[in-house]
Design a protein around this motif. Structure first.
Motif, PDB file in Angstrom:
ATOM      1  N   UNK A 286      -8.540  13.054  -0.468  1.00 59.25           N
ATOM      2  CA  UNK A 286      -9.110  14.265  -1.051  1.00 59.25           C
ATOM      3  C   UNK A 286      -9.130  15.359   0.018  1.00 59.25           C
ATOM      4  N   UNK A 287      -9.310  16.619  -0.357  1.00 62.77           N
ATOM      5  CA  UNK A 287      -9.317  17.694   0.642  1.00 62.77           C
ATOM      6  C   UNK A 287     -10.338  17.494   1.763  1.00 62.77           C
ATOM      7  N   UNK A 288     -11.421  16.793   1.490  1.00 60.06           N
ATOM      8  CA  UNK A 288     -12.427  16.550   2.525  1.00 60.06           C
ATOM      9  C   UNK A 288     -11.900  15.654   3.645  1.00 60.06           C
ATOM     10  N   UNK A 289     -10.807  14.952   3.417  1.00 57.50           N
ATOM     11  CA  UNK A 289     -10.241  14.064   4.440  1.00 57.50           C
ATOM     12  C   UNK A 289      -9.706  14.842   5.634  1.00 57.50           C
ATOM     13  N   UNK A 290      -9.379  16.111   5.442  1.00 56.18           N
ATOM     14  CA  UNK A 290      -8.833  16.912   6.537  1.00 56.18           C
ATOM     15  C   UNK A 290      -9.853  17.085   7.660  1.00 56.18           C
ATOM     16  N   UNK A 291     -11.124  17.210   7.326  1.00 56.14           N
ATOM     17  CA  UNK A 291     -12.153  17.393   8.337  1.00 56.14           C
ATOM     18  C   UNK A 291     -12.890  16.109   8.685  1.00 56.14           C
ATOM     19  N   UNK A 292     -12.594  15.035   7.995  1.00 59.05           N
ATOM     20  CA  UNK A 292     -13.311  13.777   8.222  1.00 59.05           C
ATOM     21  C   UNK A 292     -12.833  13.103   9.508  1.00 59.05           C
ATOM     22  N   UNK A 293     -13.770  12.490  10.197  1.00 55.67           N
ATOM     23  CA  UNK A 293     -13.419  11.745  11.406  1.00 55.67           C
ATOM     24  C   UNK A 293     -12.817  10.395  11.023  1.00 55.67           C
ATOM     25  N   UNK A 294     -12.244   9.735  12.010  1.00 58.95           N
ATOM     26  CA  UNK A 294     -11.633   8.424  11.774  1.00 58.95           C
ATOM     27  C   UNK A 294     -12.681   7.429  11.273  1.00 58.95           C
ATOM     28  N   UNK A 295     -13.848   7.436  11.872  1.00 59.64           N
ATOM     29  CA  UNK A 295     -14.902   6.493  11.459  1.00 59.64           C
ATOM     30  C   UNK A 295     -15.414   6.822  10.060  1.00 59.64           C
TER      31      UNK A 295
ATOM     32  N   UNK B 112      -4.906  19.052   0.761  1.00 61.13           N
ATOM     33  CA  UNK B 112      -5.557  18.545   1.976  1.00 61.13           C
ATOM     34  C   UNK B 112      -5.341  19.505   3.134  1.00 61.13           C
ATOM     35  N   UNK B 113      -4.184  20.129   3.203  1.00 65.15           N
ATOM     36  CA  UNK B 113      -3.927  21.065   4.293  1.00 65.15           C
ATOM     37  C   UNK B 113      -2.445  21.235   4.520  1.00 65.15           C
ATOM     38  N   UNK B 114      -2.103  21.817   5.678  1.00 69.44           N
ATOM     39  CA  UNK B 114      -0.700  22.018   5.988  1.00 69.44           C
ATOM     40  C   UNK B 114      -0.057  20.693   6.394  1.00 69.44           C
ATOM     41  N   UNK B 115       1.224  20.714   6.727  1.00 66.58           N
ATOM     42  CA  UNK B 115       1.978  19.494   7.000  1.00 66.58           C
ATOM     43  C   UNK B 115       1.387  18.710   8.176  1.00 66.58           C
ATOM     44  N   UNK B 116       0.949  19.405   9.204  1.00 69.19           N
ATOM     45  CA  UNK B 116       0.374  18.729  10.369  1.00 69.19           C
ATOM     46  C   UNK B 116      -0.902  17.990   9.977  1.00 69.19           C
ATOM     47  N   UNK B 117      -1.740  18.627   9.207  1.00 69.85           N
ATOM     48  CA  UNK B 117      -2.997  18.014   8.763  1.00 69.85           C
ATOM     49  C   UNK B 117      -2.728  16.840   7.833  1.00 69.85           C
ATOM     50  N   UNK B 118      -1.811  17.014   6.896  1.00 71.13           N
ATOM     51  CA  UNK B 118      -1.488  15.928   5.962  1.00 71.13           C
ATOM     52  C   UNK B 118      -0.945  14.708   6.693  1.00 71.13           C
ATOM     53  N   UNK B 119      -0.064  14.929   7.654  1.00 74.72           N
ATOM     54  CA  UNK B 119       0.488  13.806   8.403  1.00 74.72           C
ATOM     55  C   UNK B 119      -0.564  13.114   9.257  1.00 74.72           C
ATOM     56  N   UNK B 120      -1.485  13.871   9.839  1.00 73.48           N
ATOM     57  CA  UNK B 120      -2.566  13.260  10.623  1.00 73.48           C
ATOM     58  C   UNK B 120      -3.450  12.390   9.725  1.00 73.48           C
ATOM     59  N   UNK B 121      -3.795  12.899   8.549  1.00 73.18           N
ATOM     60  CA  UNK B 121      -4.606  12.129   7.601  1.00 73.18           C
ATOM     61  C   UNK B 121      -3.849  10.883   7.157  1.00 73.18           C
TER      62      UNK B 121
ATOM     63  N   UNK C 114       0.834  -1.197   0.000  1.00 77.40           N
ATOM     64  CA  UNK C 114       0.000   0.000   0.000  1.00 77.40           C
ATOM     65  C   UNK C 114       0.868   1.246   0.000  1.00 77.40           C
ATOM     66  N   UNK C 115       0.331   2.293  -0.622  1.00 81.44           N
ATOM     67  CA  UNK C 115       0.979   3.592  -0.632  1.00 81.44           C
ATOM     68  C   UNK C 115      -0.082   4.670  -0.480  1.00 81.44           C
ATOM     69  N   UNK C 116       0.351   5.851  -0.072  1.00 81.41           N
ATOM     70  CA  UNK C 116      -0.592   6.925   0.226  1.00 81.41           C
ATOM     71  C   UNK C 116      -0.171   8.199  -0.481  1.00 81.41           C
ATOM     72  N   UNK C 117      -1.160   8.920  -0.986  1.00 82.00           N
ATOM     73  CA  UNK C 117      -0.938  10.201  -1.640  1.00 82.00           C
ATOM     74  C   UNK C 117      -1.803  11.220  -0.919  1.00 82.00           C
ATOM     75  N   UNK C 118      -1.133  12.164  -0.255  1.00 82.39           N
ATOM     76  CA  UNK C 118      -1.846  13.216   0.473  1.00 82.39           C
ATOM     77  C   UNK C 118      -1.219  14.528   0.026  1.00 82.39           C
ATOM     78  N   UNK C 119      -1.910  15.236  -0.849  1.00 82.90           N
ATOM     79  CA  UNK C 119      -1.337  16.445  -1.449  1.00 82.90           C
ATOM     80  C   UNK C 119      -1.520  17.656  -0.545  1.00 82.90           C
ATOM     81  N   UNK C 120      -0.899  18.745  -0.952  1.00 79.97           N
ATOM     82  CA  UNK C 120      -1.009  19.983  -0.189  1.00 79.97           C
ATOM     83  C   UNK C 120      -2.419  20.558  -0.205  1.00 79.97           C
TER      84      UNK C 120
END
Length: 138
Positions: A107-116, A72-81, A64-70
């Protein structure tokens, strides 16, 4: 954390999964899934000498690999996602056939999405990507 053998690292691996895999988007994520082709054992696949590499094929893990672009948010948000997605995918990798390649794009909506919510979106996208393709009448 995913094991080293389960991570995609090279850009060519990412590109192969994105170009050749099934794409499915749900909510905050898009998944690209490439599953190994199950060949018919009665037909020869290549003129190479026959080797017993069944042990090698069984030991090939799903990756598996992950793509979380800018976007989505700043570095803290991207790393949390990315951490959340990595934890979710780690639980689901065992359900994929050995040798599968999965790329999860946030996607950018992942920044505000909860874990569930991320879990629900990931499960729905994986279900669509794993389902057989339907033939559309022309």
């Amino acid at each position: 954390m995913l094991a080293a053998a389960q991570r995609l690292r090279r850009s060519t691996d990412f590109a192969a999964a994105v170009r050749g895999g099934r794409r499915a988007g749900r909510g905050a994520v898009v998944v690209h899934l490439t599953m190994p082709v199950t060949a018919d054992p009665s037909t020869p696949t290549s003129p190479e000498p026959v080797r017993d590499n069944s042990a090698e094929q069984l030991s090939v893990p799903s990756r598996a690999g992950f793509v979380v672009s800018k976007a989505v948010g700043n570095a803290v948000t991207r790393n949390r996602v990315r951490r959340r997605l990595r934890a979710l995918v780690r639980e689901r990798l065992i359900d994929l056939p050995p040798g599968s390649t999965l790329v999860v794009r946030a996607l950018p909506a992942a920044a505000q999405a909860s874990y569930s919510r991320l879990a629900t979106d990931l499960d729905a996208a994986l279900a669509v990507a794993r389902s057989p393709r339907e033939r559309r009448p022309r």
